[in-house]
Write a protein that holds these residues in place. Structure first.
Motif, PDB file in Angstrom:
ATOM      1  N   SER A 280      63.895 -43.097  23.482  1.00  0.00           N
ATOM      2  CA  SER A 280      63.667 -42.999  22.037  1.00  0.00           C
ATOM      3  C   SER A 280      64.874 -42.402  21.328  1.00  0.00           C
ATOM      4  O   SER A 280      65.330 -42.934  20.305  1.00  0.00           O
ATOM      5  N   ALA A 332      53.242 -41.133  15.006  1.00  0.00           N
ATOM      6  CA  ALA A 332      54.400 -42.017  15.085  1.00  0.00           C
ATOM      7  C   ALA A 332      55.658 -41.268  15.489  1.00  0.00           C
ATOM      8  O   ALA A 332      56.768 -41.814  15.388  1.00  0.00           O
ATOM      9  N   ASN A 333      55.509 -40.053  15.955  1.00  0.00           N
ATOM     10  CA  ASN A 333      56.644 -39.194  16.290  1.00  0.00           C
ATOM     11  C   ASN A 333      56.718 -38.999  17.807  1.00  0.00           C
ATOM     12  O   ASN A 333      55.890 -38.282  18.378  1.00  0.00           O
ATOM     13  N   PRO A 334      57.697 -39.594  18.504  1.00  0.00           N
ATOM     14  CA  PRO A 334      57.790 -39.414  19.964  1.00  0.00           C
ATOM     15  C   PRO A 334      57.959 -37.964  20.386  1.00  0.00           C
ATOM     16  O   PRO A 334      57.521 -37.579  21.475  1.00  0.00           O
ATOM     17  N   PHE A 365      56.964 -46.043  22.776  1.00  0.00           N
ATOM     18  CA  PHE A 365      57.926 -45.754  21.715  1.00  0.00           C
ATOM     19  C   PHE A 365      59.362 -45.970  22.200  1.00  0.00           C
ATOM     20  O   PHE A 365      60.195 -46.514  21.468  1.00  0.00           O
ATOM     21  N   ILE A 369      61.742 -48.656  20.358  1.00  0.00           N
ATOM     22  CA  ILE A 369      62.903 -48.179  19.605  1.00  0.00           C
ATOM     23  C   ILE A 369      64.197 -48.705  20.217  1.00  0.00           C
ATOM     24  O   ILE A 369      65.112 -49.152  19.509  1.00  0.00           O
TER      25      ILE A 369
END
Length: 382
Positions: A280, A332-334, A365, A369
């Motif tokens: 990520s 939505a935040n790794p 993710f 990404i």
């Protein structure tokens, strides 16, 4: 002053010639203002309360209702036994497990002291201390209400029988602190620092990798070389991945030997999660380098991503305290998932059987990404 004006005019034109700088200068500060305003709160709310009620009486239900009506606690469900209690606290489903004894209502009616057991997840020491204070205050109010309801009846019975007034009922909370019995904040913060530094170092270095080539004029030499795009990406990012894992080892060594932070789980799992997280951070850094033309621009955009990611990860402020809309945004935040894995391994000794949802999210993710960054990056000028 005329010459000063012309220089200033030239700088304004040059700054806004790149349309992307408009977003960096105006959108990013407004976005971060909202993130700070909603996420940066020291209030402790939405504490998940699970109850193991051995009494199952109207009095015990009133006690639970007092917790839920306070506005600080949310219902995490009823527990069926000790094994269910341990599972709820270890997996993070409950921040507090309240154990009500079987003779709760009878002892309360007789004016006896009732001992309640409250088990706190103290991985976040500040969170646990504040929650314990709330719990003591609520129990004191319940005890006072019970005293007011029973005192007149007890005294009337005592006068009629010609004996001394009966004692007033009291409630005594016996806390048990799990995972961080000494309530040391360093146990909570140091594992978070590992996650934050790994993100900052790898994202910043990878974001500057391609833009540096553009600024010093060597990007044209790379473009005309026979090296393939995937070979260029791998060659650029592999050293940063190794450097990130070396940083993890260094910080872990300092955490254990200097700060005495326990590592109760598998070190191999820490490195495995770090590898997933690197997809990520390196992918995002590559994406930023592909859309930026200068190192300064890449650095500004990197900070625009990093600050919200840190605030929305639970590193400094518990996610449970944030508004519901912001809590949804954290999914939505790794960094959120990586932080949960690292703290779970360090403080709780959790394994893959408990942390597999977070590991799966990191993998999804990371692949998404990195694939986006690879598709955005092109081996050409412009």
């Amino acid at each position: 002053m005329t010459r000063v004006w012309h220089v200033a005019k030239k700088e304004i034109i040059q700054t806004f010639r790149d349309k992307r700088m408009f977003g960096v200068l105006f959108f990013a500060p407004v976005f971060q203002l909202f993130i700070f305003g909603y996420a940066a709160t020291t209030d402790v709310r939405n504490i998940n309360l699970a109850v193991l009620d051995h009494d199952n009486s109207a009095a015990s239900r009133r006690l639970v209702e007092a917790f839920l009506a306070s506005g600080y606690f949310t219902n995490a469900g009823s527990l069926s036994g000790s094994a269910d209690l341990e599972n709820a606290v270890v997996r993070g489903l409950a921040d507090i497990a309240l154990v009500i004894p079987a003779d709760y209502s009878r002892s309360l009616a007789r004016g006896e002291t009732v001992e309640l057991q409250a088990i706190f997840d103290a991985a976040d020491s500040n969170f646990a201390q504040v929650a314990a204070g709330y719990a003591r205050g609520i129990v004191s109010r319940v005890a006072a209400d019970a005293t007011g309801a029973n005192l007149a009846r007890l005294r009337a019975m005592a006068v009629a029988q010609g004996i001394a007034p009966a004692p007033m009922p009291t409630l005594d909370v016996r806390p048990r602190i799990w995972f961080n019995p000494e309530l040391k904040s360093v146990y909570y913060m140091v594992p978070g620092v590992i996650c934050m530094l790994l993100m900052i170092v790898t994202m910043m270095l990878s974001a500057l990798a391609i833009t540096r080539e553009r600024e010093i004029g060597t990007i044209e030499q790379i473009i005309v070389s026979p090296i393939a795009r995937w070979e260029l990406i791998l060659g650029k990012l592999a050293p940063f991945a190794v450097l990130g894992l070396v940083n993890v080892a260094l910080i872990m060594t300092i955490a254990v030997w200097h700060f005495h932070v326990p590592v109760r789980g598998s070190i191999a799992l820490i490195y495995g999660a770090s590898g997933l997280f690197l997809f990520s951070t390196l992918g995002l850094g590559l994406f930023l380098s592909a859309i930026s033309t200068t190192q300064q621009q890449a650095m500004f955009v990197s900070f625009m991503f990093m600050m919200p990611a840190i605030l929305l990860s639970g590193f400094m402020f518990p996610i449970e305290n944030m508004p519901r809309a912001v809590q949804i945004l954290t999914y939505a935040n790794p960094l959120r998932y990586f932080l949960e894995v690292i703290r779970g391994v360090f403080l709780k000794g959790n394994g893959v059987d408990v942390l597999w949802p977070q590991l799966a999210a990191l993998g999804v993710f990371g692949i998404a990404i990195f694939a986006l960054a690879g598709a955005t990056f092109t081996k050409r000028v412009g």
